[in-house]
Scaffold this motif. Structure first.
Motif: not given
Length: 211
Positions: A26-44
């Motif tokens: 079920x996790x396949x295709x979901x978006x993993x997001x992380x926000x840090x002091x450097x900015x936001x990065x995310x991926x499927x």
């Protein structure tokens, strides 16, 4: 959160109440997001591995081994389990329910947002190599041991709804050769033919997902 992340909503705690094998798919295709002091990065999320202890010889909680490292695996599903493998931080989603030390390793992502930040963190420009491995994706997203135990239902580190894969490939897990019969369990899942998967091996089988 600015830009794309403004519309991204973390999945609820009920999403994580699935069995570990079902959650890994079920996790396949979901978006993993992380926000840090450097900015936001995310991926499927495009590749996962299921680890089902304490009978699974490949899992840290094998034989119900409860240590400072594995403590979070005994929490409710939906917490972050991070640990160091050599010099790399690996990211897992705690599963199995409270008292059942299981987890899903996130093995690869398809870059979605914050790609220039990812490139700076990794020091490379090749998009296909930014997040095609469990240690690569944590460095690209800025996930560290500080995130150990974080509840994934809330920012800054969370998982959101993404796309539904047309098909999922299934095969053996990677890098667990010393785990006896567990090395042959078909508990690795990936989005079929996705170019961001960490290793393209022949799958045990491929199944079509429900529409």
């Amino acid at each position: 959160m600015q830009g794309f992340a403004k519309e991204i909503v973390p999945l609820s705690d009920t999403f994580y109440e699935q069995s570990t094998l079902e959650l890994a798919k079920a996790l396949l295709g979901c978006i993993l997001v992380n926000k840090s002091n450097e900015g936001i990065a995310a991926g499927y999320i495009v590749e996962t591995e299921a680890y089902i202890g304490p009978s699974d010889r490949a899992v840290h909680s094998y034989n119900n081994k409860r240590t400072a490292r594995t403590e979070v695996m005994y929490y409710r599903s939906g917490h972050a389990y991070t640990y160091l493998m050599h010099t790399h931080c690996l990211f897992n989603v705690v599963s199995g329910g409270e008292g059942n030390p299981e987890a899903v390793l996130i093995r690869a992502l398809e870059p979605l947002f914050g790609i220039e930040l990812m490139k700076d963190r990794r020091g490379i420009d090749d998009l296909t190599k930014l997040t095609n491995g469990p240690g690569k994706l944590t460095k690209s997203l800025g996930i560290t041991m500080v995130d150990y135990g974080h509840q994934l239902m809330k920012p800054p580190l969370f998982i959101a709804k993404g796309f539904s894969p047309e098909s999922i490939s299934v095969g053996k897990r990677i890098g667990i050769d010393n785990s006896g019969e567990a090395r042959d369990y078909p508990w690795r899942f990936w989005v079929t033919k996705n170019k961001y998967v960490s290793r393209h091996q022949k799958s045990e089988f491929v199944f079509e997902t429900e529409k």
